[in-house]
Write a protein that holds these residues in place. Structure first.
Motif, PDB file in Angstrom:
ATOM      1  N   LEU A  80      -0.963  -5.391   7.760  1.00 36.87           N
ATOM      2  CA  LEU A  80      -2.392  -5.392   7.456  1.00 36.87           C
ATOM      3  C   LEU A  80      -3.135  -6.481   8.213  1.00 36.87           C
ATOM      4  N   MET A 140      -5.594  -6.072   1.181  1.00 42.99           N
ATOM      5  CA  MET A 140      -5.519  -4.703   0.693  1.00 42.99           C
ATOM      6  C   MET A 140      -6.807  -4.281  -0.010  1.00 42.99           C
ATOM      7  N   PHE A 151      -6.718   0.596  -4.496  1.00 41.67           N
ATOM      8  CA  PHE A 151      -5.433  -0.102  -4.388  1.00 41.67           C
ATOM      9  C   PHE A 151      -5.244  -1.168  -5.463  1.00 41.67           C
ATOM     10  N   LEU A 184      -6.164   2.240   4.302  1.00 38.30           N
ATOM     11  CA  LEU A 184      -5.998   0.844   4.701  1.00 38.30           C
ATOM     12  C   LEU A 184      -6.144   0.688   6.213  1.00 38.30           C
TER      13      LEU A 184
END
Length: 250
Positions: free
Chosen positions: A112, A144, A152, A170
């Motif tokens: 991420l 997130m 999420f 995402l």
């Protein structure tokens, strides 16, 4: 020391591969230290523009290697996991992740933290911190929720697993061959107006991650406190003994 990080030089592109396939690229101390060095070497090299991060074998990374976690969780986070995230996120260069198979815990945080994310259709995204009495770390909650929103929240709160289709929210691009697509995109970026791409990343950081370091300080203190609980000790013991933990909520 084994080569737990492989670095392939492709001109102004580097391919950085997490290389513990027999352990699903779990991040032990050696791997984390080698990864920090690889990231810093890349960031310091004026000829480099784009790094592709991937994993060898059947996984991108299952996150921290439980057997190598230090007694002081807060210091462990500050000294290695956070260094990795910050080298990626606060670099003026572009990072692309190529995910295949399982990605969990700090491995998901690493993916991420990159600027562009590719994943295979069969990728599995796992949140398992709660299985050892911990909360998500390595900036995962902030990234997130900022990237994917309240959808999420349940994974941050109680853990669980989701598939590649959900991971689209995402920012993952779901493709047949993540590494091939990542390298193609890396070539496009490295041969384009790179200074404008770098400036655009700074704008993104200003909007989404201006408070990341403050968040990590808070997260480390909380995780450090959880590391002293009964449930954490029981979770680790149960994991090593391959049995279901008996938590007490204390």
């Amino acid at each position: 020391m084994a080569n737990e990080i492989l670095v392939e030089d492709r001109g102004n592109i580097s391919v950085i591969t997490l290389n513990r396939p027999d352990k699903l690229n779990a991040m032990n101390l050696d791997l984390r230290n080698q990864l920090i060095k690889a990231l810093r070497d890349f960031n310091r090299d004026p000829k480099k523009r784009v790094a592709v991060i991937t994993g060898s074998g059947r996984a991108f990374s299952v996150g921290a290697d439980i057997s190598s976690i230090a007694e002081d969780l807060a210091e462990d986070l500050r000294n290695s996991f956070y260094q990795i995230i910050k080298e990626v996120r606060f670099s003026n260069k572009i990072f692309i992740s190529a995910v295949r198979g399982v990605v969990a815990g700090a491995g998901l945080s690493l993916a991420l933290a990159t600027d562009i994310r590719f994943a295979s259709k069969d990728s599995r995204f796992v949140m398992a911190f709660h299985n050892i009495g911990l909360a998500p770390d390595s900036g995962l909650a902030l990234m997130m929720l900022r990237l994917g929103g309240v959808k999420f929240e349940k994974y941050i709160l109680t853990g669980g697993e989701f598939n590649a289709e959900i991971a689209r929210d995402l920012g993952f691009e779901i493709v047949d061959d993540p590494l091939s697509e990542a390298l193609k995109r890396a070539e496009e970026i490295s041969n384009g107006p790179f200074k404008s791409f770098s400036a655009s990343k700074r704008l993104i950081n200003r909007v989404l991650y201006q408070d990341l370091e403050e968040f990590l300080d808070y997260e480390a203190a909380m995780q450090g406190a959880l590391g002293k609980t009964h449930d954490f000790k029981e979770g680790i013991t149960a994991f090593l003994e391959k049995r279901k933990p008996q938590f007490k909520g204390e």
